[in-house]
Design an enzyme around this catalytic site. Structure first.
Site, PDB file in Angstrom:
ATOM      1  CB  SER A 147      -0.949  -0.043   1.200  1.00 55.39           C
ATOM      2  OG  SER A 147      -1.982   0.888   1.047  1.00 55.39           O
ATOM      3  CG  ASP A 197      -6.357  -3.077  -3.429  1.00 55.14           C
ATOM      4  OD1 ASP A 197      -7.118  -2.302  -2.798  1.00 55.14           O
ATOM      5  OD2 ASP A 197      -5.128  -3.080  -3.303  1.00 55.14           O
ATOM      6  CG  HIS A 199      -5.470  -2.427   0.380  1.00 56.47           C
ATOM      7  ND1 HIS A 199      -4.858  -2.000  -0.776  1.00 56.47           N
ATOM      8  CD2 HIS A 199      -4.949  -1.669   1.362  1.00 56.47           C
ATOM      9  CE1 HIS A 199      -4.013  -1.021  -0.493  1.00 56.47           C
ATOM     10  NE2 HIS A 199      -4.049  -0.808   0.803  1.00 56.47           N
TER      11      HIS A 199
END
Ligand SMILES: *[C@@H]1O[C@H](CO)[C@@H](O)[C@H](O)[C@H]1NC(C)=O
Ligand SMILES: *[C@@H]1O[C@H](CO)[C@@H](O)[C@H](O)[C@H]1NC(C)=O
Ligand SMILES: *[C@@H]1O[C@H](CO)[C@@H](O)[C@H](O)[C@H]1NC(C)=O
Ligand SMILES: *[C@@H]1O[C@H](CO)[C@@H](O)[C@H](O)[C@H]1NC(C)=O
Ligand SMILES: *[C@@H]1O[C@H](CO)[C@@H](O)[C@H](O)[C@H]1NC(C)=O
Ligand SMILES: *[C@@H]1O[C@H](CO)[C@@H](O)[C@H](O)[C@H]1NC(C)=O
Ligand SMILES: *[C@@H]1O[C@H](CO)[C@@H](O)[C@H](O)[C@H]1NC(C)=O
Ligand SMILES: *[C@@H]1O[C@H](CO)[C@@H](O)[C@H](O)[C@H]1NC(C)=O
Ligand SMILES: *[C@@H]1O[C@H](CO)[C@@H](O)[C@H](O)[C@H]1NC(C)=O
Ligand SMILES: *[C@@H]1O[C@H](CO)[C@@H](O)[C@H](O)[C@H]1NC(C)=O
Ligand SMILES: *[C@@H]1O[C@H](CO)[C@@H](O)[C@H](O)[C@H]1NC(C)=O
Length: 539
Positions: A193, A406, A446
């Protein structure tokens, strides 16, 4: 599930990647001596503790650190824990920790952060230490999950853009070499991320720092990503608006998406192996004109909302700001960014880093605002350099992955970056393979979680001894082997595992090999979709 045993026949390979094992004879004494003798400009040592394996450390939850949401972390191995403050300017600094295993492999690893946060990612630091890395993590220049600290202090923003990870790594390496009295053999990075963006930032601008990086779901093109995350609110309107689609209807939409697209990869298993092929049309869910109860269908304004959510986001003069949300992620996204509320990271970033206006209203975000942020691009936080020659020329290796479910950062941005690198360097994928490989992970949300075979060694898994895991099922091990043993160990596929209810103790539900971009995964035998041998990577 006969093939499973082979994925985990890892005990022997532990020795193969053990590296130059260095044992600290009396770690307690060594640790306390280090605390008394280590000194470096700008570094204040807050404490040094010898921590026996299995100790459940209580973490600070003071002030904004409470929002980090982690109260404790178990030390996986015997180690020396060094906590420091490092000044980065006369009005900014980072807090960082180095976890120095008493059994050291000679390897070093930096870890990153998430969102806008200033939270040391202890789970990753511990994961690194469990492999025998000297592992470090920092708070990214501020404490807690919010971006309010950027207000009126561009030095804190500079830390966030690149300087925290850079400083953490430089200081971390010095601490490591001082503690063991030996040079580091190889330096690695692991992050997802914002952590994925941080890793790419170092590859782009500080190519000498790492020999190898694992970078997941990277928040690349960061200003535009932040605009994109915020552009859903003007599309959906607030949760009282006729254009807003409640989570209950996203459940219907998800089922409709699977209906239209799940079998495109050869298996109707609830997982889209290539969502880029899914051109979803919500029209079948449109309520009939005589409907008296619209709770299980979409009103005309809601149909438009859904269409717009799955369109690429264009700005002024037709410039692409960010690719569309990939279909399949809506069960998560509807509870995070289609809520009809401001997305906190977008709100904070625009208020405190871009516009310097703490009253800015996130509902007013438009193409002008997006263009302004892209042009301002503070400290080149965009992280979009396409020429990675310097990193490649030093022998650096990149394993990049992105989950195809995601709901926070669309996976469609990752191929866009990969192709940007290919064009910038004028290299074909077969040539990029020598240092940069990108894997799309079907069914991963994610960074982790989801219906797919998402456990790929990108993070610690409770109840699993990953140190002994086969490299093929562990991207971190795979990276070590690629860097230290060469091309023959470079990953062609990444093997993922789905545990029953995501609980290791309940056993393995299925295993799937994920393909290296630009290949995509197709099922040759729909009946056997849980068997990895039923799948093939094709162009
Ligand atoms: C560590 O301590 C926390 C409380 O601070 C507790 O919730 C957690 O279960 C403990 N973990 C282990 C593995 O004992
Ligand atoms: C210490 O910090 C200052 C900025 O505050 C910087 O100019 C200097 O290079 C730093 N020293 C080291 C050794 O990093
Ligand atoms: C802090 O550093 C900046 C530039 O590095 C300088 O302009 C400023 O005067 C310094 N402030 C203090 C209080 O030392
Ligand atoms: C270090 O590793 C050796 C095996 O290589 C093991 O016997 C020993 O117990 C380990 N020491 C610590 C402190 O973990
Ligand atoms: C962040 O929290 C740490 C405690 O872990 C504290 O020492 C430090 O001063 C805090 N930093 C800021 C900028 O408040
Ligand atoms: C709508 O948003 C408000 C906050 O603005 C919240 O209190 C309320 O629960 C939300 N309603 C629904 C249906 O999500
Ligand atoms: C709406 O019209 C369709 C035919 O067009 C009919 O089959 C359906 O029963 C009607 N529904 C209601 C609630 O009147
Ligand atoms: C509308 O339909 C849903 C689902 O069938 C049902 O739960 C709900 O009670 C209905 N609402 C009204 C007002 O009839
Ligand atoms: C934010 O802007 C929207 C759209 O212009 C408006 O409806 C809303 O009232 C504004 N909110 C505040 C708190 O000003
Ligand atoms: C960001 O968006 C602007 C338009 O606002 C566009 O010109 C630019 O190319 C975009 N940057 C990237 C890296 O996509
Ligand atoms: C997995 O979770 C589901 C739903 O929470 C539950 O019904 C099921 O019993 C669980 N399976 C096992 C093997 O525990």
């Amino acid at each position: 599930m006969a093939p499973l045993t082979s994925w985990f026949a890892g005990a022997a390979s532990l020795l193969a990647v053990a590296g130059a094992q260095h044992v600290v004879e009396d770690p307690q004494a060594a640790c306390s001596k280090f605390g008394e003798t280590f000194s470096r400009e700008n570094v204040t040592v807050n404490f040094v503790h010898h921590v026996p394996a299995g100790t459940n450390l209580t973490l600070s939850q003071e002030g904004p650190l409470a929002t980090c949401g982690q109260a404790a972390q178990v030390a996986p191995v015997d180690l020396c824990r060094v906590a420091m403050y490092v000044a980065t300017s006369n009005r900014s600094g980072i807090t960082m920790e180095a976890w120095l295993p008493s059994n050291w492999t000679g390897r070093f690893m930096s870890t990153g952060n998430g969102g806008l946060n200033g939270c040391i990612k202890y789970v990753d630091v511990a994961y690194g230490a469990s492999f025998g890395f000297a592992a470090v993590g920092a708070n990214n220049g501020h404490n807690g999950t919010r971006g309010t600290a950027f207000e009126g202090n561009s030095d804190i923003l500079e830390d966030f853009a690149y300087r925290s990870l850079y400083t953490e790594t430089i200081v971390g390496k010095a601490v490591t070499q001082a503690y063991y009295g030996k040079n580091i053999n190889h330096a690695y990075y692991l992050g997802c991320s914002t952590g994925g963006r941080q890793g790419f930032k170092m590859v782009q601008d500080f190519p000498e720092l790492f020999n190898g990086v694992v970078v997941g779901a990277p928040a690349l093109a960061f200003n535009n990503l932040t605009s994109w995350s915020g552009h859903f609110l003007p599309i959906t309107g607030s949760n009282t608006s006729s254009t807003w689609v409640p989570p209950s209807k996203w459940t219907l939409i998800h089922a409709d998406i699977l209906e239209q697209c799940d079998a495109l990869d050869g298996a109707a298993d609830g997982i889209l192996e290539d969502p880029t092929l899914c051109r979803y049309k919500p029209i079948a869910l449109q309520c009939p004109s005589n409907a008296t109860n619209t709770s299980t269908c979409l009103t005309a304004p809601q149909v438009v909302t859904v269409q717009r959510i799955f369109e690429d986001y264009y700005g002024k003069n037709g410039a692409l700001i960010y690719p569309r949300m990939q279909p399949g992620s809506e069960l998560v996204a509807s509870n995070v960014i289609y809520t009809g509320q401001p997305f906190p990271y977008t709100e904070d970033f625009f208020r405190y880093a871009i516009l310097n206006d703490p009253t800015w209203n996130a509902s007013t975000l438009d193409a002008e605002t997006a263009a302004y942020a892209a042009a301002l691009n503070p400290f080149n936080i965009e992280t979009w350099k396409g020429d990675l020659s310097a990193f490649r020329n030093r022998g650096g290796k990149i394993i990049h992955f992105h989950g195809l479910r995601d709901g926070i950062i669309t996976s469609e941005n990752s191929p866009r970056y990969y192709e940007h690198v290919a064009r910038s360097m004028e290299l074909a994928p077969s040539e990029l393979d020598s240092f940069y490989r990108f894997f799309r992970i079907g069914g991963m949300e994610h960074c982790s979680g989801g219906d797919g075979a998402w456990s790929i060694g990108q993070e610690a898994v409770e109840g699993l001894d990953q140190v002994g895991q086969d490299a093929q099922a562990n991207v971190l091990r795979r990276l070590i082997e690629w860097v230290e043993e060469g091309e023959a160990k470079a990953p062609e596929t990444v093997t993922g595992v789905k545990y029953v209810n995501d609980t290791v103790g309940l056993g393995v539900e299925f295993v799937r090999r994920h393909c290296k971009y630009p290949l995509r995964n197709v099922c040759r035998d729909a009946e056997r979709h849980q068997d990895p041998e039923a799948w093939e990577c094709i162009l």
